[in-house]
Design a protein around this motif. Structure first.
Motif, PDB file in Angstrom:
ATOM      1  N   PRO A  67      21.015  32.915  60.459  1.00 56.25           N
ATOM      2  CA  PRO A  67      20.302  32.618  61.709  1.00 56.25           C
ATOM      3  C   PRO A  67      19.630  33.857  62.321  1.00 56.25           C
ATOM      4  O   PRO A  67      18.521  33.770  62.846  1.00 56.25           O
ATOM      5  N   ALA A  68      20.280  35.004  62.229  1.00 55.41           N
ATOM      6  CA  ALA A  68      19.673  36.231  62.761  1.00 55.41           C
ATOM      7  C   ALA A  68      18.444  36.619  61.950  1.00 55.41           C
ATOM      8  O   ALA A  68      17.427  37.044  62.511  1.00 55.41           O
ATOM      9  N   PHE A  69      18.523  36.466  60.644  1.00 60.80           N
ATOM     10  CA  PHE A  69      17.380  36.766  59.779  1.00 60.80           C
ATOM     11  C   PHE A  69      16.210  35.842  60.113  1.00 60.80           C
ATOM     12  O   PHE A  69      15.068  36.289  60.249  1.00 60.80           O
ATOM     13  N   ILE A  70      16.485  34.561  60.255  1.00 56.69           N
ATOM     14  CA  ILE A  70      15.436  33.589  60.560  1.00 56.69           C
ATOM     15  C   ILE A  70      14.816  33.888  61.922  1.00 56.69           C
ATOM     16  O   ILE A  70      13.589  33.846  62.083  1.00 56.69           O
ATOM     17  N   ALA A  71      15.635  34.217  62.896  1.00 53.60           N
ATOM     18  CA  ALA A  71      15.119  34.523  64.230  1.00 53.60           C
ATOM     19  C   ALA A  71      14.234  35.771  64.192  1.00 53.60           C
ATOM     20  O   ALA A  71      13.184  35.811  64.833  1.00 53.60           O
ATOM     21  N   GLY A  72      14.638  36.771  63.446  1.00 54.82           N
ATOM     22  CA  GLY A  72      13.847  37.991  63.342  1.00 54.82           C
ATOM     23  C   GLY A  72      12.550  37.790  62.592  1.00 54.82           C
ATOM     24  O   GLY A  72      11.559  38.485  62.843  1.00 54.82           O
ATOM     25  N   ALA A  73      12.525  36.838  61.684  1.00 58.67           N
ATOM     26  CA  ALA A  73      11.331  36.598  60.873  1.00 58.67           C
ATOM     27  C   ALA A  73      10.132  36.193  61.729  1.00 58.67           C
ATOM     28  O   ALA A  73       8.996  36.474  61.366  1.00 58.67           O
TER      29      ALA A  73
END
Length: 43
Positions: free
Chosen positions: A12-18
């Motif tokens: 989820p953190a990776f997706i949000a940062g993307a």
């Protein structure tokens, strides 16, 4: 809630940062391609 798999917690953190990172990455690729196309435009 944390899952037993740490990678699932990071997704989820990776997706949000993307949302911010991908447009920045595309802008940088375009900038570098422009430099390759016209080296005299550097700097």
């Amino acid at each position: 809630m944390l899952s037993p798999d740490r990678q699932l917690d990071a997704d989820p953190a990776f997706i949000a940062g993307a949302r911010q990172d991908v447009p920045r990455l595309i802008a940088e690729v375009r900038r570098l391609r422009a430099l390759l196309a016209d080296p005299s435009a550097q700097g």
